[in-house]
Scaffold this motif. Sequence first.
Motif, PDB file in Angstrom:
ATOM      1  N   GLN A 210       0.843  -1.207   0.000  1.00 39.78           N
ATOM      2  CA  GLN A 210       0.000   0.000   0.000  1.00 39.78           C
ATOM      3  C   GLN A 210       0.871   1.246   0.000  1.00 39.78           C
ATOM      4  OE1 GLN A 210      -2.778   0.205   3.285  1.00 39.78           O
ATOM      5  NE2 GLN A 210      -3.131   2.385   2.983  1.00 39.78           N
ATOM      6  N   PHE A 211       1.946   1.229   0.792  1.00 41.08           N
ATOM      7  CA  PHE A 211       2.827   2.395   0.869  1.00 41.08           C
ATOM      8  C   PHE A 211       3.673   2.547  -0.394  1.00 41.08           C
ATOM      9  CE2 PHE A 211       1.341   2.532   5.088  1.00 41.08           C
ATOM     10  CZ  PHE A 211       1.649   3.778   5.606  1.00 41.08           C
ATOM     11  N   LYS A 212       3.998   1.440  -1.033  1.00 42.26           N
ATOM     12  CA  LYS A 212       4.691   1.527  -2.322  1.00 42.26           C
ATOM     13  C   LYS A 212       3.773   2.146  -3.373  1.00 42.26           C
ATOM     14  CE  LYS A 212       8.023  -2.257  -1.825  1.00 42.26           C
ATOM     15  NZ  LYS A 212       8.478  -3.578  -2.335  1.00 42.26           N
ATOM     16  N   GLU A 213       2.492   1.823  -3.256  1.00 32.60           N
ATOM     17  CA  GLU A 213       1.495   2.353  -4.196  1.00 32.60           C
ATOM     18  C   GLU A 213       1.336   3.859  -4.035  1.00 32.60           C
ATOM     19  OE1 GLU A 213      -3.099   1.567  -4.293  1.00 32.60           O
ATOM     20  OE2 GLU A 213      -2.101  -0.153  -5.223  1.00 32.60           O
ATOM     21  N   TYR A 214       1.430   4.346  -2.796  1.00 29.44           N
ATOM     22  CA  TYR A 214       1.353   5.796  -2.558  1.00 29.44           C
ATOM     23  C   TYR A 214       2.379   6.524  -3.425  1.00 29.44           C
ATOM     24  CZ  TYR A 214      -1.434   5.043   1.731  1.00 29.44           C
ATOM     25  OH  TYR A 214      -2.400   4.701   2.638  1.00 29.44           O
ATOM     26  N   LYS A 215       3.597   5.963  -3.474  1.00 28.06           N
ATOM     27  CA  LYS A 215       4.673   6.582  -4.245  1.00 28.06           C
ATOM     28  C   LYS A 215       4.433   6.422  -5.740  1.00 28.06           C
ATOM     29  CE  LYS A 215       8.821   8.375  -4.910  1.00 28.06           C
ATOM     30  NZ  LYS A 215       9.107   9.787  -4.626  1.00 28.06           N
ATOM     31  N   GLU A 216       4.088   5.220  -6.149  1.00 27.65           N
ATOM     32  CA  GLU A 216       3.891   4.929  -7.573  1.00 27.65           C
ATOM     33  C   GLU A 216       2.768   5.759  -8.181  1.00 27.65           C
ATOM     34  OE1 GLU A 216       3.218   0.767  -7.408  1.00 27.65           O
ATOM     35  OE2 GLU A 216       5.329   0.283  -6.972  1.00 27.65           O
ATOM     36  N   LYS A 217       1.727   6.011  -7.396  1.00 30.79           N
ATOM     37  CA  LYS A 217       0.565   6.751  -7.902  1.00 30.79           C
ATOM     38  C   LYS A 217       0.611   8.235  -7.537  1.00 30.79           C
ATOM     39  CE  LYS A 217      -2.595   2.828  -8.163  1.00 30.79           C
ATOM     40  NZ  LYS A 217      -3.931   2.287  -7.786  1.00 30.79           N
ATOM     41  N   ASN A 218       1.787   8.689  -7.082  1.00 27.13           N
ATOM     42  CA  ASN A 218       1.992  10.109  -6.770  1.00 27.13           C
ATOM     43  C   ASN A 218       0.978  10.628  -5.748  1.00 27.13           C
ATOM     44  OD1 ASN A 218       3.524  12.469  -7.113  1.00 27.13           O
ATOM     45  ND2 ASN A 218       2.104  13.287  -8.632  1.00 27.13           N
ATOM     46  N   MET A 219       0.741   9.819  -4.716  1.00 30.08           N
ATOM     47  CA  MET A 219      -0.236  10.185  -3.686  1.00 30.08           C
ATOM     48  C   MET A 219       0.414  10.808  -2.448  1.00 30.08           C
ATOM     49  SD  MET A 219      -2.492   6.698  -4.016  1.00 30.08           S
ATOM     50  CE  MET A 219      -3.655   7.085  -2.699  1.00 30.08           C
ATOM     51  N   LEU A 220       1.725  10.924  -2.446  1.00 27.87           N
ATOM     52  CA  LEU A 220       2.432  11.463  -1.290  1.00 27.87           C
ATOM     53  C   LEU A 220       2.408  12.990  -1.304  1.00 27.87           C
ATOM     54  CD1 LEU A 220       5.549   9.111  -1.340  1.00 27.87           C
ATOM     55  CD2 LEU A 220       3.568   8.945   0.169  1.00 27.87           C
ATOM     56  N   LEU A 221       2.172  13.571  -0.154  1.00 27.57           N
ATOM     57  CA  LEU A 221       2.170  15.031  -0.033  1.00 27.57           C
ATOM     58  C   LEU A 221       3.586  15.583  -0.123  1.00 27.57           C
ATOM     59  CD1 LEU A 221      -0.319  15.402   2.960  1.00 27.57           C
ATOM     60  CD2 LEU A 221      -0.739  16.145   0.611  1.00 27.57           C
ATOM     61  N   LYS A 222       3.734  16.719  -0.772  1.00 25.59           N
ATOM     62  CA  LYS A 222       5.039  17.382  -0.837  1.00 25.59           C
ATOM     63  C   LYS A 222       5.316  18.089   0.494  1.00 25.59           C
ATOM     64  CE  LYS A 222       5.706  16.213  -5.107  1.00 25.59           C
ATOM     65  NZ  LYS A 222       6.691  15.130  -5.403  1.00 25.59           N
ATOM     66  N   ALA A 223       6.560  17.999   0.935  1.00 21.95           N
ATOM     67  CA  ALA A 223       6.930  18.563   2.237  1.00 21.95           C
ATOM     68  C   ALA A 223       6.659  20.063   2.319  1.00 21.95           C
ATOM     69  CB  ALA A 223       8.401  18.277   2.536  1.00 21.95           C
ATOM     70  N   ASP A 224       6.890  20.798   1.216  1.00 23.29           N
ATOM     71  CA  ASP A 224       6.684  22.246   1.270  1.00 23.29           C
ATOM     72  C   ASP A 224       5.202  22.606   1.380  1.00 23.29           C
ATOM     73  OD1 ASP A 224       6.178  21.383  -1.324  1.00 23.29           O
ATOM     74  OD2 ASP A 224       6.950  23.203  -2.264  1.00 23.29           O
ATOM     75  N   VAL A 225       4.324  21.781   0.809  1.00 24.97           N
ATOM     76  CA  VAL A 225       2.877  22.017   0.931  1.00 24.97           C
ATOM     77  C   VAL A 225       2.449  21.863   2.388  1.00 24.97           C
ATOM     78  CG1 VAL A 225       0.582  21.128   0.314  1.00 24.97           C
ATOM     79  CG2 VAL A 225       2.370  21.303  -1.433  1.00 24.97           C
ATOM     80  N   VAL A 226       2.944  20.802   3.027  1.00 26.27           N
ATOM     81  CA  VAL A 226       2.619  20.546   4.434  1.00 26.27           C
ATOM     82  C   VAL A 226       3.210  21.635   5.322  1.00 26.27           C
ATOM     83  CG1 VAL A 226       2.872  18.915   6.342  1.00 26.27           C
ATOM     84  CG2 VAL A 226       2.508  18.067   4.017  1.00 26.27           C
TER      85      VAL A 226
END
Length: 252
Positions: A210-226
Amino acid sequence: MKYAIITGASKGLGEAIAKRLIQEQIAVVSVSRTENEEIKSLAIKQGIDYKHLSCNLSLEKEVQEVFMEIAHCIFQKDPEEILLFNNAGVIDPIQKVGNLDQTPIISNIQVNLIAPILITNLFFNKAQLTNTKVTVVNVSSGAAIRSIEGWSVYCSSKAGLNMFTQTAALEQAELETSNKIIAFSPGVMDTNMQETIRSSSVEAFKDLEQFKEYKEKNMLLKADVVANALVDLVLSGEVESGKVYNIKDLLK
């Protein structure tokens, strides 16, 4: 002048917070094992007071010594406000109970829970002797309120951090100080911690795919946005002490 102290400022969310605060003309004290040269250059360019101190947050004696030095330097300047970001964190050990190693267990609790408690305690103590307001931001996690197989130590340390935050807020309110303390859950970000998670094994962490999928599908939040959402909240003057904020609520 306002001063910000950021642990884990060399990369990820800490780096993004530091860069945003420098843009806001807030002096920054970076605390991490290695210095981020981009932050240093930005501070020089902006003409902002900046200092870096190296600290291994898993070593109690080092934490006490480094932050006593920081507190002494900052409080003697009679700052308008001190913003303390307890951002540094470690996820290891990722392993099921029964197969955990002792050393990473202790390091995790030291970095994620004990260091923020020691640092906050020191700054609230020093603030009693001055008119300086201290605002503490403890970077927590959704894992603090949701049990995840393989993350027992991380979940426990972040749950402890939330409870410490809420209790300390109650005490400051009772003492009628101007100090505030909050926790902040930043969501699933594209940082080195995620790389560590993805490099674990299915045997230790069943949600690995599931966590690999977050990366593959570009679902991770960008640090600067957070970081921008968090800094906007902190600088708004509308922080509710004791609250555990979630990035999802801030990005609505």
